[in-house]
Scaffold this motif. Structure first.
Motif, PDB file in Angstrom:
ATOM      1  N   SER A   1       0.820  -1.202   0.000  1.00 15.75           N
ATOM      2  CA  SER A   1       0.000   0.000   0.000  1.00 15.75           C
ATOM      3  C   SER A   1       0.860   1.261   0.000  1.00 15.75           C
ATOM      4  O   SER A   1       0.551   2.247  -0.691  1.00 15.75           O
ATOM      5  CB  SER A   1      -0.928   0.001   1.221  1.00 15.75           C
ATOM      6  OG  SER A   1      -1.699   1.181   1.282  1.00 15.75           O
ATOM      7  N   THR A   2       1.963   1.216   0.750  1.00 22.27           N
ATOM      8  CA  THR A   2       2.884   2.354   0.780  1.00 22.27           C
ATOM      9  C   THR A   2       3.546   2.558  -0.574  1.00 22.27           C
ATOM     10  O   THR A   2       3.659   3.686  -1.075  1.00 22.27           O
ATOM     11  CB  THR A   2       3.959   2.141   1.855  1.00 22.27           C
ATOM     12  OG1 THR A   2       3.336   1.958   3.123  1.00 22.27           O
ATOM     13  CG2 THR A   2       4.900   3.329   1.933  1.00 22.27           C
ATOM     14  N   LEU A   3       3.957   1.445  -1.194  1.00 20.41           N
ATOM     15  CA  LEU A   3       4.563   1.517  -2.519  1.00 20.41           C
ATOM     16  C   LEU A   3       3.562   2.042  -3.537  1.00 20.41           C
ATOM     17  O   LEU A   3       3.914   2.849  -4.415  1.00 20.41           O
ATOM     18  CB  LEU A   3       5.066   0.128  -2.930  1.00 20.41           C
ATOM     19  CG  LEU A   3       5.718   0.019  -4.306  1.00 20.41           C
ATOM     20  CD1 LEU A   3       6.974   0.890  -4.385  1.00 20.41           C
ATOM     21  CD2 LEU A   3       6.051  -1.443  -4.621  1.00 20.41           C
TER      22      LEU A   3
ATOM     23  N   PHE B   1       1.149   4.114  -3.007  1.00 20.83           N
ATOM     24  CA  PHE B   1       0.994   5.553  -2.807  1.00 20.83           C
ATOM     25  C   PHE B   1       2.130   6.333  -3.466  1.00 20.83           C
ATOM     26  O   PHE B   1       1.909   7.349  -4.121  1.00 20.83           O
ATOM     27  CB  PHE B   1       0.930   5.873  -1.315  1.00 20.83           C
ATOM     28  CG  PHE B   1       0.981   7.333  -1.010  1.00 20.83           C
ATOM     29  CD1 PHE B   1      -0.141   8.127  -1.190  1.00 20.83           C
ATOM     30  CD2 PHE B   1       2.152   7.925  -0.574  1.00 20.83           C
ATOM     31  CE1 PHE B   1      -0.102   9.495  -0.923  1.00 20.83           C
ATOM     32  CE2 PHE B   1       2.205   9.292  -0.306  1.00 20.83           C
ATOM     33  CZ  PHE B   1       1.074  10.080  -0.484  1.00 20.83           C
ATOM     34  N   TYR B   2       3.356   5.833  -3.312  1.00 19.94           N
ATOM     35  CA  TYR B   2       4.505   6.534  -3.898  1.00 19.94           C
ATOM     36  C   TYR B   2       4.475   6.475  -5.425  1.00 19.94           C
ATOM     37  O   TYR B   2       4.972   7.382  -6.101  1.00 19.94           O
ATOM     38  CB  TYR B   2       5.809   5.941  -3.367  1.00 19.94           C
ATOM     39  CG  TYR B   2       6.184   6.461  -2.007  1.00 19.94           C
ATOM     40  CD1 TYR B   2       6.623   7.770  -1.822  1.00 19.94           C
ATOM     41  CD2 TYR B   2       6.095   5.646  -0.887  1.00 19.94           C
ATOM     42  CE1 TYR B   2       6.956   8.260  -0.572  1.00 19.94           C
ATOM     43  CE2 TYR B   2       6.430   6.117   0.375  1.00 19.94           C
ATOM     44  CZ  TYR B   2       6.862   7.425   0.520  1.00 19.94           C
ATOM     45  OH  TYR B   2       7.174   7.899   1.766  1.00 19.94           O
ATOM     46  N   ILE B   3       3.882   5.436  -5.981  1.00 18.86           N
ATOM     47  CA  ILE B   3       3.821   5.316  -7.436  1.00 18.86           C
ATOM     48  C   ILE B   3       2.685   6.156  -8.021  1.00 18.86           C
ATOM     49  O   ILE B   3       2.867   6.883  -9.012  1.00 18.86           O
ATOM     50  CB  ILE B   3       3.643   3.835  -7.846  1.00 18.86           C
ATOM     51  CG1 ILE B   3       4.893   3.033  -7.451  1.00 18.86           C
ATOM     52  CG2 ILE B   3       3.392   3.720  -9.343  1.00 18.86           C
ATOM     53  CD1 ILE B   3       4.762   1.548  -7.716  1.00 18.86           C
ATOM     54  N   HIS B   4       1.510   6.077  -7.400  1.00 17.84           N
ATOM     55  CA  HIS B   4       0.313   6.706  -7.973  1.00 17.84           C
ATOM     56  C   HIS B   4      -0.112   7.986  -7.254  1.00 17.84           C
ATOM     57  O   HIS B   4      -1.000   8.684  -7.746  1.00 17.84           O
ATOM     58  CB  HIS B   4      -0.849   5.704  -7.952  1.00 17.84           C
ATOM     59  CG  HIS B   4      -0.574   4.464  -8.749  1.00 17.84           C
ATOM     60  ND1 HIS B   4      -0.659   4.423 -10.122  1.00 17.84           N
ATOM     61  CD2 HIS B   4      -0.207   3.208  -8.361  1.00 17.84           C
ATOM     62  CE1 HIS B   4      -0.368   3.216 -10.554  1.00 17.84           C
ATOM     63  NE2 HIS B   4      -0.083   2.451  -9.514  1.00 17.84           N
ATOM     64  N   GLY B   5       0.458   8.257  -6.099  1.00 23.13           N
ATOM     65  CA  GLY B   5       0.113   9.475  -5.393  1.00 23.13           C
ATOM     66  C   GLY B   5      -1.230   9.454  -4.697  1.00 23.13           C
ATOM     67  O   GLY B   5      -1.771  10.507  -4.333  1.00 23.13           O
ATOM     68  N   ARG B   6      -1.813   8.297  -4.507  1.00 25.16           N
ATOM     69  CA  ARG B   6      -3.085   8.163  -3.802  1.00 25.16           C
ATOM     70  C   ARG B   6      -3.106   6.842  -3.034  1.00 25.16           C
ATOM     71  O   ARG B   6      -2.352   5.921  -3.343  1.00 25.16           O
ATOM     72  CB  ARG B   6      -4.272   8.205  -4.768  1.00 25.16           C
ATOM     73  CG  ARG B   6      -4.294   7.044  -5.757  1.00 25.16           C
ATOM     74  CD  ARG B   6      -5.478   7.148  -6.709  1.00 25.16           C
ATOM     75  NE  ARG B   6      -5.505   6.049  -7.677  1.00 25.16           N
ATOM     76  CZ  ARG B   6      -6.098   4.877  -7.438  1.00 25.16           C
ATOM     77  NH1 ARG B   6      -6.695   4.648  -6.271  1.00 25.16           N
ATOM     78  NH2 ARG B   6      -6.086   3.941  -8.363  1.00 25.16           N
TER      79      ARG B   6
ATOM     80  N   ASP C   1      -5.584   6.628   4.323  1.00 24.14           N
ATOM     81  CA  ASP C   1      -4.975   7.935   4.051  1.00 24.14           C
ATOM     82  C   ASP C   1      -4.262   8.446   5.302  1.00 24.14           C
ATOM     83  O   ASP C   1      -4.895   8.842   6.295  1.00 24.14           O
ATOM     84  CB  ASP C   1      -6.048   8.931   3.611  1.00 24.14           C
ATOM     85  CG  ASP C   1      -5.445  10.215   3.052  1.00 24.14           C
ATOM     86  OD1 ASP C   1      -4.241  10.462   3.282  1.00 24.14           O
ATOM     87  OD2 ASP C   1      -6.181  10.979   2.395  1.00 24.14           O
TER      88      ASP C   1
ATOM     89  N   HIS D   1      -2.687  11.100   5.717  1.00 24.13           N
ATOM     90  CA  HIS D   1      -2.711  12.552   5.873  1.00 24.13           C
ATOM     91  C   HIS D   1      -3.931  13.039   6.656  1.00 24.13           C
ATOM     92  O   HIS D   1      -4.002  14.220   7.009  1.00 24.13           O
ATOM     93  CB  HIS D   1      -2.692  13.224   4.489  1.00 24.13           C
ATOM     94  CG  HIS D   1      -1.474  12.876   3.681  1.00 24.13           C
ATOM     95  ND1 HIS D   1      -1.566  12.198   2.490  1.00 24.13           N
ATOM     96  CD2 HIS D   1      -0.146  13.084   3.897  1.00 24.13           C
ATOM     97  CE1 HIS D   1      -0.350  12.026   1.994  1.00 24.13           C
ATOM     98  NE2 HIS D   1       0.528  12.548   2.830  1.00 24.13           N
TER      99      HIS D   1
END
Length: 330
Positions: A251-253, A255-260, A267, A269
């Motif tokens: 899931s972390t990877l 997020f870094y690839i797709h920005g969501r 989330d 944030h």
């Protein structure tokens, strides 16, 4: 002879190292029932999951639901192979027991062993060496004698270990996926102000495939729990933690690839992120303890039934890992 009823509580590595037999087909019913159930669930999971991937695409593998579905399918595939393996072993044992109970001719024994009567060698019987030309009942060559005396005891193999480990993950994760989908995810998705998005999310989760992967999957694993005699061991919960950690890393990877984030409740944030992650951690523990509790409750009911006057001690009821040893025939 029939052994007495004993209860041997084994935990952790001891449960694996001292496991007796490959009788993973030990169940509450006819010998072939569990195998048939496992094959049916494997075929269903493979068919539905494969059709979904071909129709929608591999991007579906991003979701925890699809991870859980394929893990469940893998479990039923491995369990089917192990059941077949155990049934073959059991059939050989019964054939050997029947052979030892008869007084066969020298010719029949020799033909079974692919050796001539003259090739039979002295074998030990009850601590004494019996010459090959002795009584007919003792005229068994060493190779055949070793097969007849084999009890198939000892530690289980890698396939059985893998199946047991996956069982401790697939069961709780099914409960996690179903509860989180309908009690957390869907309310969050349907709270969006955009009507078109709400309609889209509704269609995505109210269809045949979704009902299977967010509902019928629980029926599949709970049916397995009722039919088998696999123990659910608290010290095997580490496999569930490893699975959850792997998905967290993915899931972390993602997020870094797709920005969501894959799921809105992941989330990091959001101001409530710490509470969401703590709650997700708690849900995994609750699911594992619930799954273990259901297994223990079933064991208790079965033990009560077996202790009833006149209840027959079935030789089919043999556990894989010896958490509780029920009456078996040796």
């Amino acid at each position: 002879m029939t052994g007495n009823t004993t209860k041997v509580k084994l935990r952790g590595k001891g449960a694996i190292r001292t496991a007796r037999r490959l009788a993973v087909t030990g169940l509450e019913g006819p010998p072939g029932l569990l195998l048939g159930y496992r094959l049916a669930c494997f075929a269903w999971g493979l068919g539905l999951g494969g059709n979904q991937l071909m129709r929608v695409g591999p991007w579906l593998l991003s979701y925890a639901t699809v991870w859980s579905w394929w893990l469940l399918t893998l479990y039923f595939g491995l369990a089917s192979v192990v059941s077949i393996k155990a049934l073959v072993v059991r059939r050989r044992e019964r054939a050997g027991t029947a052979l030892k109970g008869r007084v066969p001719s020298t010719l029949s024994l020799a033909s079974l062993n692919s050796e001539s009567p003259a090739q039979t060698k002295p074998v030990k019987s009850a601590g004494k060496t019996v010459p090959g030309d002795g009584p007919i009942g003792a005229m068994v060559s060493p190779s055949l004698n070793s097969r007849l005396e084999s009890s198939e005891e000892g530690s289980i193999g890698r396939l059985e270990r893998a199946m047991w480990a996956i069982y401790h993950v697939a069961g709780p994760m099914t409960l996690v996926i179903d509860s989180m989908t309908w009690l957390v995810l869907m309310p969050m998705l349907m709270a969006t102000p955009d009507q078109k998005q709400r309609d889209f999310f509704y269609r995505q989760h109210h269809n045949f495939e979704s009902y299977n992967q967010h509902g019928f999957n629980a029926v599949m694993i709970l049916g397995e729990l009722l039919l088998n005699r696999l123990p659910v061991d608290f010290f095997q919960s580490g496999w569930l933690a490893l699975w959850a950690s792997l998905y967290a890393a993915w899931s972390t990877l993602f997020f870094y690839i797709h920005g969501r984030f894959i799921y809105p409740f992941l989330d990091a944030h959001k101001p409530y992120a710490w509470l969401a992650y703590l709650g997700l951690y708690s849900v995994h523990w609750a699911a594992f303890l619930l799954f273990m509790g259901l297994a223990r409750a079933k064991e208790w009911v079965v033990s009560r039934v077996e202790r009833r006057p006149g209840a027959s001690s079935s030789a089919e009821a043999q556990p894989l890992l010896g958490a509780k040893v029920h009456p078996v025939q040796y």
